[in-house]
Enzyme design. Structure first.
Site, mmCIF file in Angstrom:
data_model
loop_
_atom_site.group_PDB
_atom_site.id
_atom_site.type_symbol
_atom_site.label_atom_id
_atom_site.label_comp_id
_atom_site.label_asym_id
_atom_site.label_seq_id
_atom_site.Cartn_x
_atom_site.Cartn_y
_atom_site.Cartn_z
ATOM 1 N N HIS A 70 0.700 -1.322 0.060
ATOM 2 C CA HIS A 70 -0.058 0.008 0.002
ATOM 3 C C HIS A 70 0.732 1.208 -0.055
ATOM 4 C CE1 HIS A 70 -3.238 -2.686 0.989
ATOM 5 N NE2 HIS A 70 -2.744 -3.073 2.181
ATOM 6 N N HIS A 91 5.709 6.950 6.638
ATOM 7 C CA HIS A 91 5.256 6.222 5.410
ATOM 8 C C HIS A 91 4.826 7.581 4.457
ATOM 9 C CE1 HIS A 91 1.479 6.152 7.449
ATOM 10 N NE2 HIS A 91 1.108 6.601 6.185
ATOM 11 N N HIS A 147 2.403 9.054 0.824
ATOM 12 C CA HIS A 147 1.473 8.588 -0.086
ATOM 13 C C HIS A 147 1.784 9.664 -1.365
ATOM 14 C CE1 HIS A 147 -1.532 7.018 2.992
ATOM 15 N NE2 HIS A 147 -0.584 7.713 3.840
ATOM 16 N N GLU A 153 -3.224 13.479 0.513
ATOM 17 C CA GLU A 153 -4.300 12.947 1.156
ATOM 18 C C GLU A 153 -5.031 14.227 1.532
ATOM 19 O OE1 GLU A 153 -3.766 9.425 3.802
ATOM 20 O OE2 GLU A 153 -4.345 8.499 1.970
ATOM 21 N N HIS A 176 3.554 10.862 6.294
ATOM 22 C CA HIS A 176 2.917 10.657 7.653
ATOM 23 C C HIS A 176 3.871 10.009 8.565
ATOM 24 C CE1 HIS A 176 -1.422 10.860 5.433
ATOM 25 N NE2 HIS A 176 -0.869 11.857 5.714
ATOM 26 N N THR A 219 -6.245 6.711 7.404
ATOM 27 C CA THR A 219 -6.750 6.942 6.044
ATOM 28 C C THR A 219 -6.748 5.862 5.345
ATOM 29 O OG1 THR A 219 -4.516 7.509 5.197
ATOM 30 C CG2 THR A 219 -5.806 9.109 6.085
HETATM 31 C C1 SG4 Z 1 -0.334 3.147 4.977
HETATM 32 O O1 SG4 Z 1 -1.007 2.234 4.285
HETATM 33 C C2 SG4 Z 1 0.877 2.624 5.882
HETATM 34 O O2 SG4 Z 1 1.818 1.878 5.099
HETATM 35 C C3 SG4 Z 1 0.166 1.770 7.008
HETATM 36 O O3 SG4 Z 1 1.423 1.555 7.892
HETATM 37 C C4 SG4 Z 1 -0.583 2.742 8.008
HETATM 38 O O4 SG4 Z 1 -1.150 2.064 8.939
HETATM 39 C C5 SG4 Z 1 -1.744 3.234 6.996
HETATM 40 O O5 SG4 Z 1 -1.123 4.093 5.916
HETATM 41 C C6 SG4 Z 1 -2.578 4.318 7.715
HETATM 42 O O6 SG4 Z 1 -1.869 5.437 8.316
HETATM 43 O O7 SG4 Z 1 -1.241 7.642 8.767
HETATM 44 N N1 SG4 Z 1 -2.197 7.166 6.441
HETATM 45 S S1 SG4 Z 1 -2.148 6.984 7.930
HETATM 46 O O8 SG4 Z 1 -3.808 7.116 8.630
HETATM 47 O O9 SG4 Z 1 -0.226 3.115 10.647
HETATM 48 C C7 SG4 Z 1 -1.061 2.357 10.306
HETATM 49 C C8 SG4 Z 1 1.441 -0.042 8.188
HETATM 50 O O10 SG4 Z 1 0.762 -0.516 7.713
HETATM 51 C C9 SG4 Z 1 -1.692 1.604 11.267
HETATM 52 C C10 SG4 Z 1 2.649 -0.331 9.069
HETATM 53 ZN ZN ZN Z 2 -0.499 7.694 5.453
#
Ligand code: SG4
Ligand code: ZN
Length: 266
Positions: free
Chosen positions: A64, A98, A100, A110, A123, A203
């Protein structure tokens, strides 16, 4: 279907509600931030960030996004790698960060600001380790997580990002991981820590409504070449026949539903 969500036509954000009904909940993220409607809160303290060079971490492609994890060893966990102040009651510990992003020449952030989208959004995900005993426990609590959002726009190269972009060829496929050492996320922050804050959610599925969002107003610049390296990643694992470039991995803005966005500045 369970974990089969993605960013494609069939499995993208507009269908997430089928498996994750909270997608239509009261505090979903991201949102469009309307600066004129944000309320200046003079009682909001500045945020303070303490990030260390974590000696042993890894970078991975989870299908993702590309994620840099913080080390969970005792030594690293005891280091003060935290965000505090601002809207937060206590110090929240950094778990991972991570990105986006969009396709070439496309939008990729986002959050949007007055309808404007940025090229990408970083983020930094933190959890309330003072109150909860694990990330998993914090992730489902209304005050469990704090995510710091930083916009990326195209301009000069950002030197600090090269260490990440130079590692991406190692994690091209979903499910791949490689070592990532001695990186301090401070090098990805803009000079101003002025921010907007509001109560929201993850998100991506499971879209838990557990995030205090802190979105910095000042973007950082990255080069088109640096962004291009993110687009060499794939949504697929090496075994899959299909090869889809990892891009446009963002959720569009969600309804505000009466929430107030607060600003740390006039
Ligand atoms: C991204 O998919 C990250 O890879 C996820 O990290 C993350 O999930 C997810 O976004 C949602 O995070 O800051 N965009 S966000 O709301 O942090 C989490 C992992 O899966 C739980 C490690
Ligand atoms: Zn994120």
């Amino acid at each position: 279907t369970g974990n089969q969500w993605g960013y494609g036509e069939e499995d993208g954000p507009s269908s997430w509600y089928k498996d994750y009904p909270i997608a239509e909940g009261a505090r979903q993220s991201p949102i469009n931030i309307a600066p004129e409607e944000a309320v200046y809160d003079h009682g909001l303290p500045p945020i303070s960030l303490h990030y260390d060079n974590c000696t042993s971490t890894n970078i991975s492609n989870n299908g993702h996004s590309v994620v840099v994890d913080r080390c969970e060893c005792d030594r690293c966990s005891s280091l003060l790698t935290v965000i505090q102040g601002g809207p937060l009651e206590n110090a929240y510990r950094l778990k991972q960060f991570h990105f986006h992003w969009g396709g070439k020449g496309c939008h990729g952030s986002e959050h949007t600001v007055a309808g404007k989208t940025y090229t990408s959004e970083l983020h930094l995900v933190h959890w309330n380790a003072a109150k909860y005993s694990s990330f998993a426990e914090a992730a489902v609590a209304p005050d469990g997580l704090a995510v710091l959002g930083v916009f990326l726009e195209i301009g000069d190269e950002r030197g600090g990002l090269n260490k990440i972009t130079d590692s991406l060829y190692m994690v091209k496929f979903k499910g791949t991981v490689t070592d990532f050492r001695d990186f301090n996320p401070n090098c990805l922050l803009p000079s101003s820590l002025k921010y907007w804050t509001y109560p929201g959610s993850l998100t991506t599925p499971p879209l838990y409504e557990s995030v205090t969002w802190i979105v910095l107003t000042e973007p950082i610049c990255v080069s088109e070449k640096q962004m291009g390296k993110f687009r060499t990643l794939l949504f697929n694992s090496e075994e899959e026949e299909q090869r889809t470039r990892m891009e446009n991995n963002f959720r569009p803005p969600q309804p505000l539903k009466g929430r107030t966005v607060r600003a740390s500045f006039k």
